[in-house]
Design a protein around this motif. Structure first.
Motif, PDB file in Angstrom:
ATOM      1  N   GLY A 195       0.810  -1.214   0.000  1.00 21.51           N
ATOM      2  CA  GLY A 195       0.000   0.000   0.000  1.00 21.51           C
ATOM      3  C   GLY A 195       0.841   1.259   0.000  1.00 21.51           C
ATOM      4  N   LYS A 196       0.331   2.315   0.635  1.00 23.16           N
ATOM      5  CA  LYS A 196       1.018   3.599   0.728  1.00 23.16           C
ATOM      6  C   LYS A 196       1.095   4.044   2.184  1.00 23.16           C
ATOM      7  N   VAL A 197       2.199   4.705   2.507  1.00 20.88           N
ATOM      8  CA  VAL A 197       2.405   5.206   3.860  1.00 20.88           C
ATOM      9  C   VAL A 197       2.869   6.653   3.778  1.00 20.88           C
ATOM     10  N   ARG A 198       2.207   7.514   4.533  1.00 23.50           N
ATOM     11  CA  ARG A 198       2.652   8.906   4.621  1.00 23.50           C
ATOM     12  C   ARG A 198       3.371   9.109   5.954  1.00 23.50           C
ATOM     13  N   VAL A 199       4.594   9.620   5.862  1.00 23.27           N
ATOM     14  CA  VAL A 199       5.413   9.819   7.065  1.00 23.27           C
ATOM     15  C   VAL A 199       5.673  11.304   7.235  1.00 23.27           C
ATOM     16  N   GLU A 200       5.435  11.796   8.437  1.00 20.41           N
ATOM     17  CA  GLU A 200       5.712  13.192   8.766  1.00 20.41           C
ATOM     18  C   GLU A 200       6.688  13.248   9.931  1.00 20.41           C
ATOM     19  N   SER A 201       7.816  13.893   9.699  1.00 20.87           N
ATOM     20  CA  SER A 201       8.842  14.010  10.737  1.00 20.87           C
ATOM     21  C   SER A 201       9.539  15.342  10.599  1.00 20.87           C
ATOM     22  N   LYS A 202       9.503  16.115  11.673  1.00 22.98           N
ATOM     23  CA  LYS A 202      10.148  17.436  11.700  1.00 22.98           C
ATOM     24  C   LYS A 202       9.729  18.289  10.503  1.00 22.98           C
ATOM     25  N   GLU A 203       8.416  18.409  10.340  1.00 17.40           N
ATOM     26  CA  GLU A 203       7.784  19.266   9.335  1.00 17.40           C
ATOM     27  C   GLU A 203       8.089  18.838   7.903  1.00 17.40           C
ATOM     28  N   LYS A 204       8.546  17.614   7.705  1.00 14.74           N
ATOM     29  CA  LYS A 204       8.744  17.099   6.358  1.00 14.74           C
ATOM     30  C   LYS A 204       7.838  15.903   6.144  1.00 14.74           C
ATOM     31  N   SER A 205       7.157  15.863   4.981  1.00  9.55           N
ATOM     32  CA  SER A 205       6.201  14.796   4.679  1.00  9.55           C
ATOM     33  C   SER A 205       6.680  14.001   3.466  1.00  9.55           C
ATOM     34  N   VAL A 206       6.661  12.665   3.602  1.00  9.94           N
ATOM     35  CA  VAL A 206       7.121  11.780   2.528  1.00  9.94           C
ATOM     36  C   VAL A 206       6.120  10.643   2.373  1.00  9.94           C
ATOM     37  N   VAL A 207       5.804  10.277   1.117  1.00 13.10           N
ATOM     38  CA  VAL A 207       4.917   9.147   0.834  1.00 13.10           C
ATOM     39  C   VAL A 207       5.770   7.956   0.411  1.00 13.10           C
ATOM     40  N   LEU A 208       5.598   6.819   1.104  1.00 10.65           N
ATOM     41  CA  LEU A 208       6.343   5.614   0.786  1.00 10.65           C
ATOM     42  C   LEU A 208       5.456   4.632   0.040  1.00 10.65           C
ATOM     43  N   LEU A 209       6.020   3.978  -0.945  1.00  8.25           N
ATOM     44  CA  LEU A 209       5.366   2.908  -1.688  1.00  8.25           C
ATOM     45  C   LEU A 209       5.972   1.577  -1.256  1.00  8.25           C
ATOM     46  N   PRO A 210       5.390   0.451  -1.694  1.00  2.00           N
ATOM     47  CA  PRO A 210       5.944  -0.853  -1.302  1.00  2.00           C
ATOM     48  C   PRO A 210       7.441  -0.968  -1.578  1.00  2.00           C
ATOM     49  N   SER A 211       8.184  -1.472  -0.624  1.00  5.25           N
ATOM     50  CA  SER A 211       9.638  -1.672  -0.619  1.00  5.25           C
ATOM     51  C   SER A 211      10.404  -0.386  -0.320  1.00  5.25           C
ATOM     52  N   ASN A 212       9.705   0.742  -0.150  1.00  3.49           N
ATOM     53  CA  ASN A 212      10.382   1.987   0.232  1.00  3.49           C
ATOM     54  C   ASN A 212      10.617   2.044   1.739  1.00  3.49           C
ATOM     55  N   SER A 213      11.723   2.663   2.102  1.00  8.49           N
ATOM     56  CA  SER A 213      12.055   2.821   3.517  1.00  8.49           C
ATOM     57  C   SER A 213      12.702   4.174   3.739  1.00  8.49           C
ATOM     58  N   LEU A 214      12.502   4.705   4.938  1.00  8.42           N
ATOM     59  CA  LEU A 214      13.197   5.944   5.297  1.00  8.42           C
ATOM     60  C   LEU A 214      13.521   5.922   6.777  1.00  8.42           C
ATOM     61  N   ARG A 215      14.482   6.754   7.137  1.00 10.55           N
ATOM     62  CA  ARG A 215      14.811   6.892   8.556  1.00 10.55           C
ATOM     63  C   ARG A 215      15.457   8.243   8.806  1.00 10.55           C
ATOM     64  N   ARG A 216      15.352   8.657  10.053  1.00 12.07           N
ATOM     65  CA  ARG A 216      16.021   9.867  10.529  1.00 12.07           C
ATOM     66  C   ARG A 216      16.778   9.484  11.796  1.00 12.07           C
ATOM     67  N   ILE A 217      18.062   9.833  11.830  1.00  9.94           N
ATOM     68  CA  ILE A 217      18.894   9.502  12.984  1.00  9.94           C
ATOM     69  C   ILE A 217      19.426  10.784  13.597  1.00  9.94           C
ATOM     70  N   ASN A 218      19.207  10.914  14.897  1.00  4.28           N
ATOM     71  CA  ASN A 218      19.775  12.025  15.652  1.00  4.28           C
ATOM     72  C   ASN A 218      19.399  13.387  15.063  1.00  4.28           C
ATOM     73  N   GLY A 219      18.168  13.492  14.515  1.00  5.89           N
ATOM     74  CA  GLY A 219      17.690  14.759  13.977  1.00  5.89           C
ATOM     75  C   GLY A 219      18.271  15.142  12.639  1.00  5.89           C
ATOM     76  N   ASN A 220      19.049  14.259  12.010  1.00  7.38           N
ATOM     77  CA  ASN A 220      19.653  14.562  10.713  1.00  7.38           C
ATOM     78  C   ASN A 220      18.622  14.463   9.601  1.00  7.38           C
ATOM     79  N   ASP A 221      19.042  14.694   8.370  1.00  2.00           N
ATOM     80  CA  ASP A 221      18.136  14.625   7.232  1.00  2.00           C
ATOM     81  C   ASP A 221      17.594  13.212   7.054  1.00  2.00           C
TER      82      ASP A 221
END
Length: 309
Positions: A195-221
């Protein structure tokens, strides 16, 4: 043990405990720490309700009388069925009182090395990793599918209204999908498997599709990449990492094995790529620290010192 069997067993212990047939200490040995805490809240709620309605609520008085009527417990014996049905009816009513007094908030937590599968009211499913918690409002769930997560969980969400996972490091919103969220210290990682996932972190919004991944470490990009797995490896008994600072791997080891790892003599920001099993601490320690050339020694019980031979 099947989940339904576990629920039935816990309900039996609860009925016996409320009836006075088993003590607090005995109950604590029979159920998980989270369930024991929930049962204590239940008893407190029962007592509060009784105080408020001692003279006016005859129905509750009958329930109390039924619970306090002790009978010998016969384990796994069909002849005790009528006794159990009476207790079960009382427990159902009292659970309703408990949730009402507890502001309709459901809290589920896991212990060291423990996983739990939670069926939500809409048919969605949450698999909770070790030393993690979720909480949500049961009464308002049909109108607001929002829960709070601390730790790591894998979600299988039924289609419907927006499903929201709130964490200290960001928010995840979906309509119906499968995804994993890991929020540990200042690490925030989300993987979409369906499916689809919308991620909001530190005023930034990203839509993930299947097999997509994201992360934020220690407040970095935010970092983004693709994964090949169909679901997270930890639900199969193995924790995996890709270019992750060692301190997060150490935290995962501590959560799985109920140990303390002292890293004061090493640089715990060096990156680790690999995995460790959940069923053997010696193999897990060797897999992580020997691959990085870091010596370790258990000088005290359940405390492991890194950088020490």
């Amino acid at each position: 043990m099947k989940e339904q069997d576990l629920h039935n067993t816990n309900d039996t212990y609860l009925a016996q405990w409320l009836a006075g047939d088993i003590s607090d200490e005995q109950l604590k040995e029979m159920v998980s720490e989270a369930d024991f805490k929930a049962f204590l809240k239940l008893r407190k709620g029962i007592n509060t309700y009784a105080d408020l309605n001692a003279e006016t609520d005859s129905t509750f008085a009958k329930i109390q009388e039924q619970i306090s009527h002790k009978k010998p417990v016969k384990v796994r014996q069909l002849g005790a069925q009528r006794w159990w049905l009476g207790i079960a009816a009382s427990v159902v009513v009292l659970l309703g009182i408990f949730f009402l007094l507890d502001n309709d908030t459901i809290l589920v937590e896991t212990n060291f090395g423990e996983q739990k599968t939670i069926a939500l009211l809409d048919g969605s499913e949450v698999i909770l990793n070790s030393k993690s918690t979720i909480s949500y409002n049961e009464k308002n769930w049909s109108k607001n599918r929002t829960l709070q997560l601390n730790g790591e969980a894998y979600f299988k969400v039924q289609k419907g209204s927006t499903f929201t996972v709130e964490t200290a490091n960001g928010t995840v919103q979906v309509l119906g999908t499968q995804f994993n969220v890991n929020t540990n210290l200042d690490l925030f990682e989300v993987v979409c498997y369906e499916g689809k996932v919308r991620v909001e972190s530190k005023e930034k919004s990203v839509v993930l599709l299947p097999s997509n991944s994201l992360r934020r470490i220690n407040g970095n990009d935010l970092e983004q990449w693709n994964v090949a797995d169909l679901n997270p490896s930890w639900i199969h008994g193995e924790s995996s990492f890709k270019n992750v600072p060692l301190k997060y791997v150490i935290s995962a080891l501590e959560s799985q094995y109920d140990v303390t790892i002292n890293s004061s003599k090493i640089n715990d920001n060096i990156e680790f790529t690999g995995s460790f099993p959940h069923n053997d601490i010696n193999i897990a320690l060797q897999t992580v620290f020997k691959s990085l050339g870091i010596p370790y020694n258990e000088k005290e019980k359940e405390t492991i010192y890194l950088g020490v031979k």
